[in-house]
Design a protein around this motif. Sequence first.
Motif, PDB file in Angstrom:
ATOM      1  N   ALA A 170      88.663  41.295  40.477  1.00  0.00           N
ATOM      2  CA  ALA A 170      88.116  42.533  39.905  1.00  0.00           C
ATOM      3  C   ALA A 170      88.605  43.760  40.662  1.00  0.00           C
ATOM      4  CB  ALA A 170      86.586  42.484  39.929  1.00  0.00           C
TER       5      ALA A 170
ATOM      6  N   TYR B 260      93.322  43.486  40.413  1.00  0.00           N
ATOM      7  CA  TYR B 260      94.125  43.361  39.200  1.00  0.00           C
ATOM      8  C   TYR B 260      93.565  44.229  38.071  1.00  0.00           C
ATOM      9  CZ  TYR B 260      96.174  39.325  41.551  1.00  0.00           C
ATOM     10  OH  TYR B 260      96.804  38.510  42.455  1.00  0.00           O
ATOM     11  N   PRO B 261      94.421  44.957  37.347  1.00  0.00           N
ATOM     12  CA  PRO B 261      93.951  45.731  36.194  1.00  0.00           C
ATOM     13  C   PRO B 261      93.353  44.815  35.131  1.00  0.00           C
ATOM     14  CG  PRO B 261      96.213  46.325  36.793  1.00  0.00           C
ATOM     15  CD  PRO B 261      95.858  45.095  37.573  1.00  0.00           C
ATOM     16  N   GLN B 262      92.475  45.366  34.306  1.00  0.00           N
ATOM     17  CA  GLN B 262      91.748  44.553  33.335  1.00  0.00           C
ATOM     18  C   GLN B 262      92.681  43.841  32.364  1.00  0.00           C
ATOM     19  OE1 GLN B 262      88.041  46.180  32.068  1.00  0.00           O
ATOM     20  NE2 GLN B 262      88.235  45.380  30.000  1.00  0.00           N
ATOM     21  N   HIS B 263      93.776  44.493  31.952  1.00  0.00           N
ATOM     22  CA  HIS B 263      94.648  43.871  30.955  1.00  0.00           C
ATOM     23  C   HIS B 263      95.456  42.698  31.531  1.00  0.00           C
ATOM     24  CE1 HIS B 263      97.411  46.820  32.888  1.00  0.00           C
ATOM     25  NE2 HIS B 263      98.327  45.907  32.653  1.00  0.00           N
TER      26      HIS B 263
ATOM     27  N   ARG C  10      94.008  40.491  33.778  1.00  0.00           N
ATOM     28  CA  ARG C  10      93.075  39.430  34.202  1.00  0.00           C
ATOM     29  C   ARG C  10      93.152  38.157  33.357  1.00  0.00           C
ATOM     30  NH1 ARG C  10      87.960  43.488  35.335  1.00  0.00           N
ATOM     31  NH2 ARG C  10      88.986  44.680  36.997  1.00  0.00           N
TER      32      ARG C  10
ATOM     33  N   ARG D 249      87.738  38.375  23.487  1.00  0.00           N
ATOM     34  CA  ARG D 249      87.371  37.204  24.283  1.00  0.00           C
ATOM     35  C   ARG D 249      86.136  36.488  23.767  1.00  0.00           C
ATOM     36  NH1 ARG D 249      92.356  37.882  25.350  1.00  0.00           N
ATOM     37  NH2 ARG D 249      92.860  36.184  26.730  1.00  0.00           N
TER      38      ARG D 249
ATOM     39  N   TYR E 118      86.705  36.488  32.221  1.00  0.00           N
ATOM     40  CA  TYR E 118      87.156  37.834  31.880  1.00  0.00           C
ATOM     41  C   TYR E 118      85.989  38.726  31.467  1.00  0.00           C
ATOM     42  CZ  TYR E 118      89.531  41.595  29.357  1.00  0.00           C
ATOM     43  OH  TYR E 118      89.948  42.824  28.918  1.00  0.00           O
TER      44      TYR E 118
ATOM     45  N   LEU F  53      83.616  39.836  34.394  1.00  0.00           N
ATOM     46  CA  LEU F  53      84.105  40.955  35.197  1.00  0.00           C
ATOM     47  C   LEU F  53      84.063  42.258  34.408  1.00  0.00           C
ATOM     48  CD1 LEU F  53      87.156  39.562  37.210  1.00  0.00           C
ATOM     49  CD2 LEU F  53      84.736  39.528  37.763  1.00  0.00           C
ATOM     50  N   ALA F  54      84.386  42.183  33.114  1.00  0.00           N
ATOM     51  CA  ALA F  54      84.411  43.394  32.290  1.00  0.00           C
ATOM     52  C   ALA F  54      83.021  44.014  32.152  1.00  0.00           C
ATOM     53  CB  ALA F  54      84.977  43.076  30.908  1.00  0.00           C
ATOM     54  N   GLN F  55      81.974  43.188  32.231  1.00  0.00           N
ATOM     55  CA  GLN F  55      80.619  43.683  32.003  1.00  0.00           C
ATOM     56  C   GLN F  55      79.814  43.845  33.294  1.00  0.00           C
ATOM     57  OE1 GLN F  55      78.612  41.532  28.806  1.00  0.00           O
ATOM     58  NE2 GLN F  55      80.552  41.140  27.793  1.00  0.00           N
TER      59      GLN F  55
ATOM     60  N   GLU G 248      82.995  43.971  25.446  1.00  0.00           N
ATOM     61  CA  GLU G 248      84.221  44.653  25.828  1.00  0.00           C
ATOM     62  C   GLU G 248      85.124  44.771  24.636  1.00  0.00           C
ATOM     63  OE1 GLU G 248      87.375  42.888  25.920  1.00  0.00           O
ATOM     64  OE2 GLU G 248      86.410  41.186  25.011  1.00  0.00           O
TER      65      GLU G 248
END
Length: 454
Positions: free
Chosen positions: A133, A136-139, A141, A330, A381, A384-386, A452
């Motif tokens: 988290a 690395y950038p979200q895209h 992951r 996702r 994924y 981490l996004a939430q 997300e």
Amino acid sequence: MSIPTRTAVRTELFGPARRATTIGLLLLISLIAFEAMGVGTAMPAIVADLGAVSQYAWPFVAFMASAVIGTVFGGRWCDVAGPRIPLVVAPALFGSGLVVAGTAGGMGQLLVGRFLQGLGAGVLGVAVYVLVAAVYPQHVRPAVFGLVSSAWVLPALIGPPVSGIVTERLSWHWVFLGLVPVVLLAVALVLPACRRLGPPDPAHATPPARRGFALASVGAAVGVSTLSWASQQTGALAGVVAAAAVVLLVPSMHRLLPVGVFRARPGVPTLVAARGLLAGTFFTVNSYLPLMLAGTHRWSLTTAGIPLLVGSLGWSASSAWQGRHPDLARHRLLRAGFGLLATGTAGMLLVAPAWGTPWLAVPLWAVAGVGMGLGFSSVAYLLLAQSGPGEVGFHSAAAQLSDQLTTATMIAAGGGLLAMFGSAASALPILVAVLTAMAVLGVLIAGRTAGERP
């Protein structure tokens, strides 16, 4: 938002800025996987050499108990202080456990070593996700989680036979000691990234203290490890012990998991529940599939391992595929993963009975493995996004605990059914039906994880 090309993603992962970090993370995951796969193969020789065959289950119990404690406190540690120190301390604990266990001359020292290994593995399992988290950038992951899944495949394929050869040709001691250099190399590769992270941002508030947190972690450790012990026993006593463990676990998990997990509250609570449903279904079938094929259908143990192999390959392939498609939603991939897992698990109802068709286990478990590759990566994924600042460690630890708890509970339930019915052909179809219902439940709640937009 533009979709990154495969070349761009590869550069993000293995370009000069992150190459060492990515390789170090994969080595850390791989060494834990090698140890997990190899120790089970070597354990009969270990306990025989130490003269403690009657205590066969205890090295596994010691690892499980300390892994739960490490998971809980690792999550809190990472949220308060960031992942840079845990990512160094955790491998150090794991490596010291390898040395202690590898030089053991008695069961007591072996248990200390296994406890240290579990503690390090628990902290490391959370710290890796927090580092992902942070770095690395979200895209990128999805591709990271694809690599993490793949890091388990090679150990799954060669870990048991390599462990067997090392034990027979050299000594079981080298099953532990042989991994120490890998620990040192992995830490050396990850250390620069840890230094660049620096201390936690003071602008982010310290996560609130959680009342009863320490006591709940001990209760969870005792409960999960007791379930692990019960799953390796037979008879009425194992059933009573397993029931008592569940009673202990309920209040403990209430403290350690996000509010709303058992009601599938939308967002992170459902993601934590989904992780448990995925793991509990897949790993329980994985545990009993060799018994199903060898005990009921008289396959050799080597042949009975083929479905486990194709399941691992299916997991790796689908996880790599989803990593190349970061544009896909996702929560939809998660629903598809649960659907494939439900299909593969339900199909085992045609394998488990005495009248079943055993060769169906091979394609069916390949389907289930594909489902796990889609589902596990999607949960990681989305989690981490939430997760906001100061929450990644707690949420990652909760997902890992949900995994451990559900798997231990269902494996113990399988042991209880075997004790009750006396044969795999009678007991395992009931277990498979329950596990299928769990996977179907996952299909129904997958939509609640949406939070997300790719």
